[in-house]
Design a protein around this motif. Structure first.
Motif, PDB file in Angstrom:
ATOM      1  N   THR A   1       0.795  -1.230   0.000  1.00  0.00           N
ATOM      2  CA  THR A   1       0.000   0.000   0.000  1.00  0.00           C
ATOM      3  C   THR A   1       0.825   1.276   0.000  1.00  0.00           C
ATOM      4  O   THR A   1       0.298   2.342  -0.319  1.00  0.00           O
ATOM      5  N   ALA A   2       2.086   1.199   0.405  1.00  0.00           N
ATOM      6  CA  ALA A   2       2.968   2.371   0.514  1.00  0.00           C
ATOM      7  C   ALA A   2       2.434   3.397   1.507  1.00  0.00           C
ATOM      8  O   ALA A   2       2.776   4.577   1.432  1.00  0.00           O
ATOM      9  N   LEU A   3       1.618   2.979   2.452  1.00  0.00           N
ATOM     10  CA  LEU A   3       1.059   3.912   3.423  1.00  0.00           C
ATOM     11  C   LEU A   3       2.027   4.236   4.548  1.00  0.00           C
ATOM     12  O   LEU A   3       1.790   5.174   5.319  1.00  0.00           O
ATOM     13  N   GLY A   4       3.107   3.492   4.656  1.00  0.00           N
ATOM     14  CA  GLY A   4       4.121   3.805   5.646  1.00  0.00           C
ATOM     15  C   GLY A   4       3.941   3.029   6.935  1.00  0.00           C
ATOM     16  O   GLY A   4       2.818   2.812   7.394  1.00  0.00           O
ATOM     17  N   VAL A   5       5.059   2.627   7.533  1.00  0.00           N
ATOM     18  CA  VAL A   5       5.025   1.819   8.753  1.00  0.00           C
ATOM     19  C   VAL A   5       4.368   2.567   9.919  1.00  0.00           C
ATOM     20  O   VAL A   5       3.541   1.979  10.637  1.00  0.00           O
ATOM     21  N   PRO A   6       4.679   3.844  10.170  1.00  0.00           N
ATOM     22  CA  PRO A   6       4.011   4.526  11.300  1.00  0.00           C
ATOM     23  C   PRO A   6       2.495   4.553  11.158  1.00  0.00           C
ATOM     24  O   PRO A   6       1.768   4.245  12.110  1.00  0.00           O
ATOM     25  N   ARG A   7       2.012   4.938   9.975  1.00  0.00           N
ATOM     26  CA  ARG A   7       0.555   4.996   9.769  1.00  0.00           C
ATOM     27  C   ARG A   7      -0.061   3.613   9.925  1.00  0.00           C
ATOM     28  O   ARG A   7      -1.110   3.457  10.572  1.00  0.00           O
ATOM     29  N   LEU A   8       0.547   2.582   9.337  1.00  0.00           N
ATOM     30  CA  LEU A   8      -0.034   1.243   9.377  1.00  0.00           C
ATOM     31  C   LEU A   8       0.027   0.635  10.775  1.00  0.00           C
ATOM     32  O   LEU A   8      -0.880  -0.099  11.183  1.00  0.00           O
ATOM     33  N   THR A   9       1.079   0.942  11.528  1.00  0.00           N
ATOM     34  CA  THR A   9       1.158   0.470  12.909  1.00  0.00           C
ATOM     35  C   THR A   9       0.013   1.040  13.735  1.00  0.00           C
ATOM     36  O   THR A   9      -0.639   0.328  14.513  1.00  0.00           O
ATOM     37  N   THR A  10      -0.241   2.336  13.544  1.00  0.00           N
ATOM     38  CA  THR A  10      -1.363   2.976  14.230  1.00  0.00           C
ATOM     39  C   THR A  10      -2.692   2.390  13.771  1.00  0.00           C
ATOM     40  O   THR A  10      -3.602   2.168  14.586  1.00  0.00           O
ATOM     41  N   GLU A  11      -2.807   2.139  12.478  1.00  0.00           N
ATOM     42  CA  GLU A  11      -4.071   1.604  11.957  1.00  0.00           C
ATOM     43  C   GLU A  11      -4.350   0.202  12.494  1.00  0.00           C
ATOM     44  O   GLU A  11      -5.513  -0.136  12.790  1.00  0.00           O
ATOM     45  N   LEU A  12      -3.318  -0.624  12.594  1.00  0.00           N
ATOM     46  CA  LEU A  12      -3.541  -1.967  13.141  1.00  0.00           C
ATOM     47  C   LEU A  12      -3.960  -1.878  14.605  1.00  0.00           C
ATOM     48  O   LEU A  12      -4.836  -2.635  15.060  1.00  0.00           O
ATOM     49  N   LYS A  13      -3.375  -0.944  15.359  1.00  0.00           N
ATOM     50  CA  LYS A  13      -3.795  -0.762  16.750  1.00  0.00           C
ATOM     51  C   LYS A  13      -5.248  -0.276  16.812  1.00  0.00           C
ATOM     52  O   LYS A  13      -6.018  -0.708  17.678  1.00  0.00           O
ATOM     53  N   ARG A  14      -5.624   0.595  15.892  1.00  0.00           N
ATOM     54  CA  ARG A  14      -7.029   1.004  15.821  1.00  0.00           C
ATOM     55  C   ARG A  14      -7.925  -0.215  15.585  1.00  0.00           C
ATOM     56  O   ARG A  14      -9.008  -0.337  16.172  1.00  0.00           O
ATOM     57  N   THR A  15      -7.479  -1.115  14.724  1.00  0.00           N
ATOM     58  CA  THR A  15      -8.248  -2.315  14.390  1.00  0.00           C
ATOM     59  C   THR A  15      -8.451  -3.190  15.619  1.00  0.00           C
ATOM     60  O   THR A  15      -9.565  -3.670  15.878  1.00  0.00           O
ATOM     61  N   THR A  16      -7.393  -3.414  16.373  1.00  0.00           N
ATOM     62  CA  THR A  16      -7.539  -4.251  17.563  1.00  0.00           C
ATOM     63  C   THR A  16      -8.339  -3.527  18.646  1.00  0.00           C
ATOM     64  O   THR A  16      -9.087  -4.169  19.402  1.00  0.00           O
ATOM     65  N   ASN A  17      -8.232  -2.211  18.704  1.00  0.00           N
ATOM     66  CA  ASN A  17      -9.056  -1.462  19.657  1.00  0.00           C
ATOM     67  C   ASN A  17     -10.539  -1.557  19.294  1.00  0.00           C
ATOM     68  O   ASN A  17     -11.400  -1.555  20.188  1.00  0.00           O
ATOM     69  N   GLN A  18     -10.853  -1.609  17.996  1.00  0.00           N
ATOM     70  CA  GLN A  18     -12.246  -1.797  17.585  1.00  0.00           C
ATOM     71  C   GLN A  18     -12.786  -3.126  18.098  1.00  0.00           C
ATOM     72  O   GLN A  18     -13.915  -3.213  18.590  1.00  0.00           O
ATOM     73  N   LEU A  19     -11.988  -4.175  17.964  1.00  0.00           N
ATOM     74  CA  LEU A  19     -12.410  -5.480  18.465  1.00  0.00           C
ATOM     75  C   LEU A  19     -12.653  -5.435  19.970  1.00  0.00           C
ATOM     76  O   LEU A  19     -13.644  -5.985  20.476  1.00  0.00           O
ATOM     77  N   ARG A  20     -11.773  -4.757  20.681  1.00  0.00           N
ATOM     78  CA  ARG A  20     -11.939  -4.658  22.142  1.00  0.00           C
ATOM     79  C   ARG A  20     -13.143  -3.785  22.500  1.00  0.00           C
ATOM     80  O   ARG A  20     -13.826  -4.038  23.504  1.00  0.00           O
ATOM     81  N   LEU A  21     -13.401  -2.749  21.703  1.00  0.00           N
ATOM     82  CA  LEU A  21     -14.595  -1.938  21.941  1.00  0.00           C
ATOM     83  C   LEU A  21     -15.845  -2.805  21.871  1.00  0.00           C
ATOM     84  O   LEU A  21     -16.724  -2.720  22.740  1.00  0.00           O
ATOM     85  N   PHE A  22     -15.926  -3.645  20.853  1.00  0.00           N
ATOM     86  CA  PHE A  22     -17.130  -4.464  20.704  1.00  0.00           C
ATOM     87  C   PHE A  22     -17.206  -5.561  21.754  1.00  0.00           C
ATOM     88  O   PHE A  22     -18.313  -5.977  22.124  1.00  0.00           O
ATOM     89  N   ALA A  23     -16.069  -5.999  22.254  1.00  0.00           N
ATOM     90  CA  ALA A  23     -16.118  -6.898  23.397  1.00  0.00           C
ATOM     91  C   ALA A  23     -16.778  -6.186  24.580  1.00  0.00           C
ATOM     92  O   ALA A  23     -17.616  -6.770  25.296  1.00  0.00           O
ATOM     93  N   GLY A  24     -16.446  -4.916  24.768  1.00  0.00           N
ATOM     94  CA  GLY A  24     -17.080  -4.136  25.819  1.00  0.00           C
ATOM     95  C   GLY A  24     -18.561  -3.906  25.569  1.00  0.00           C
ATOM     96  O   GLY A  24     -19.368  -3.914  26.503  1.00  0.00           O
ATOM     97  N   VAL A  25     -18.924  -3.694  24.311  1.00  0.00           N
ATOM     98  CA  VAL A  25     -20.334  -3.526  23.943  1.00  0.00           C
ATOM     99  C   VAL A  25     -21.129  -4.769  24.325  1.00  0.00           C
ATOM    100  O   VAL A  25     -22.245  -4.681  24.866  1.00  0.00           O
ATOM    101  N   LEU A  26     -20.564  -5.937  24.062  1.00  0.00           N
ATOM    102  CA  LEU A  26     -21.249  -7.183  24.398  1.00  0.00           C
ATOM    103  C   LEU A  26     -21.423  -7.323  25.906  1.00  0.00           C
ATOM    104  O   LEU A  26     -22.486  -7.742  26.388  1.00  0.00           O
ATOM    105  N   ARG A  27     -20.409  -6.969  26.653  1.00  0.00           N
ATOM    106  CA  ARG A  27     -20.507  -7.109  28.112  1.00  0.00           C
ATOM    107  C   ARG A  27     -21.493  -6.105  28.715  1.00  0.00           C
ATOM    108  O   ARG A  27     -22.176  -6.414  29.690  1.00  0.00           O
TER     109      ARG A  27
END
Length: 497
Positions: free
Chosen positions: A75-101
């Motif tokens: 993608t050429a989006l750059g390691v800093p941007r993609l590292t942040t984006e992957l953390k956003r992705t895992t935070n989304q999963l954790r958000l929905f775990a909280g939604v379920l609880r």
């Protein structure tokens, strides 16, 4: 069998081995597996689904290094941007775990029987239940956060719906590696992935699929939306499509903070080479602000776009705009020569010309291009705003003495924008309960829903009312003792009883 080939946008050279295209028979097998998994996944207690979502987030975090490296090459989006984006992705999963609880997402309602009103009311208990298997189309510009394990997938899994993802052709290796991690955590049949355009079409048409989530172009989204609607059994299609994200700079703000506003605009415009759905492509500003805006854009740098088709579309679109005689090119930034690169561009057009050519001048140019509509009278801009096409965001920049005008601008934008921003820029979409990432057509195919935030789970759920059922036969969310301890509305009163 043919394959989906990834490329390095910085060089235009192939990257990785082609990923085999998914046949119609394979699509059918994955959809049927999701259908078979639905009864157990949808009835799995929310707390247990939450544990699996947390586990998936942990597994993706553990493989962050190789996933980001692969995505950067594709993608050429750059390691800093993609590292942040992957953390956003895992935070989304954790958000929905909280939604379920937390549990309020099921919107449980209990109405006791009342034979004395007209008409008499039986005992009614209403709850949201999952629709069934969901097809999710990956986005080009967010290889993690809006793709294989992104927001659509996370919210659908949380709702109790198995997911079959259609990988985006721009990053097949990233999709394959992300899918490997997801499949290693979830039960069999709950997750699948397909590759190739025809596989996506077959997925939308498959009778086991009960809803579709899509992020991409207006043309591609409209074609799939029509396909979903024309099925013998039409299904919901939640598409996030095109958006020009208008921003209004009021006169006093432009006078007091011109350089700051210009720098902020340029930074938002060129972020990610302009490949954000919230890129501020349309700016209404006093004529006196144009020199500062032009200087800021001229000093900015572009880069490699996600694929050759997007680069070519950006170039042809901005060249056509420059040749139209409607807008003037006043600034152009820099870009590397190698690869599929694009340079930032800034155009200006007087508000009078914009009024007469609104449709042509509100076309989205996906990339780092902006159109500044210059004005002298803010009332003229306020009158224009309600007629703009539907958009994800609308922005207002104002100084304190302009709060009255700012309120009028917000009211005008309310009918066309899903999120209204004050003295900031639209790039950056927080993952939270209060976020709404949607808007009227062509921003999305359904302005009632969001594709980001906790309430995006609502897309994959439908209400069911149980009338006069014995308590022990009801779902636990509706049982009289509230065994899950979730928020509920009982006889019209919201609480936890």
């Amino acid at each position: 069998m043919s394959g989906v080939q990834g490329y390095d946008p910085r060089t235009g050279e192939p990257f990785g081995e082609p990923v085999p295209v998914t046949s119609d028979a394979e699509v059918d097998a994955l959809a049927r597996a999701a259908e078979a998994a639905f009864p157990s996944w949808s009835t799995l207690p929310g707390a247990e689904r939450a544990e699996l979502l947390d586990g998936l987030a942990d597994a993706l975090d553990a493989e962050s290094g190789p996933l980001v490296e692969t995505a950067d090459r594709e993608t050429a989006l750059g390691v800093p941007r993609l590292t942040t984006e992957l953390k956003r992705t895992t935070n989304q999963l954790r958000l929905f775990a909280g939604v379920l609880r937390e549990g309020s997402y099921v919107e449980a309602v209990l109405d006791g029987a009342d034979p004395d009103i007209i008409p008499p009311r039986p005992e009614l208990r209403r709850v949201l239940r999952p629709l069934g298997p969901v097809a999710v189309f990956s986005a080009s510009n967010f290889p993690f956060a809006f793709s294989v394990a992104g927001g659509d997938t996370a919210s659908a899994l949380a709702a109790g719906c198995p997911v079959v993802v259609k990988s985006h052709s721009a990053h097949p290796s990233t999709a394959r590696e992300t899918a490997r991690v997801v499949a290693s955590v979830l039960p069999a049949g709950v997750f699948g992935i397909v590759y190739g355009t025809q596989a996506g079409v077959a997925l939308v048409k498959h009778p086991a699929v009960r809803a579709v989530g899509f992020t991409g172009s207006t043309g591609g989204g409209r074609a799939l939306f029509d396909l979903a609607s024309s099925r013998p059994d039409p299904i919901p299609f939640y598409g996030e499509l095109g958006s020009v994200n208008p921003a209004v700079v009021l006169p006093a703000a432009a006078s007091a903070r011109g350089a700051e506003i210009a720098a902020g605009f340029a930074g938002s415009l060129v972020m990610g080479v302009g490949q954000f759905c919230t890129n501020p492509g349309l700016l209404f500003a006093p004529t006196a602000l144009v020199p500062a805006l032009a200087e800021a854009v001229s000093a900015s740098a572009g880069g490699a776009m996600l694929n050759e088709r997007m680069r070519d579309s950006y170039r042809s679109g901005t060249e056509d705009l420059a040749a139209s005689g409607l807008a003037s090119l006043v600034a152009e930034g820099t870009a590397p020569e190698a690869g599929w690169t694009a340079a930032p561009k800034l155009f200006t057009v007087p508000v009078e010309v914009f009024e007469e050519n609104r449709e042509r001048l509100t076309e989205e140019h996906f990339g780092p291009a902006g159109v500044v509509v210059t004005y002298d009278d803010p009332a003229r801009v306020l009158a224009l705003l309600p007629s703009l096409p539907g958009t994800l965001t609308g922005t207002v920049h104002a100084d304190p003495e302009e709060h009255g005008l700012a309120a009028q601008a917000a009211e005008a934008l309310r009918g066309v924008a899903g999120r209204i921003i004050f003295n900031a820029w639209p790039t950056g979409v927080a993952v939270a309960w209060g976020m709404h990432h949607g808007g009227p057509w062509p921003a999305t195919t359904n302005p009632l829903h969001t594709s980001v935030g906790a309430t995006s789970i609502r897309r994959w759920l439908a209400p069911v009312t149980y009338q006069s059922w014995p308590d022990e036969l009801l779902p636990p969310e509706l049982q009289s003792g509230n065994p899950l301890g979730i928020p509920r509305r009982v006889d019209g009163v919201l609480g936890t009883r």
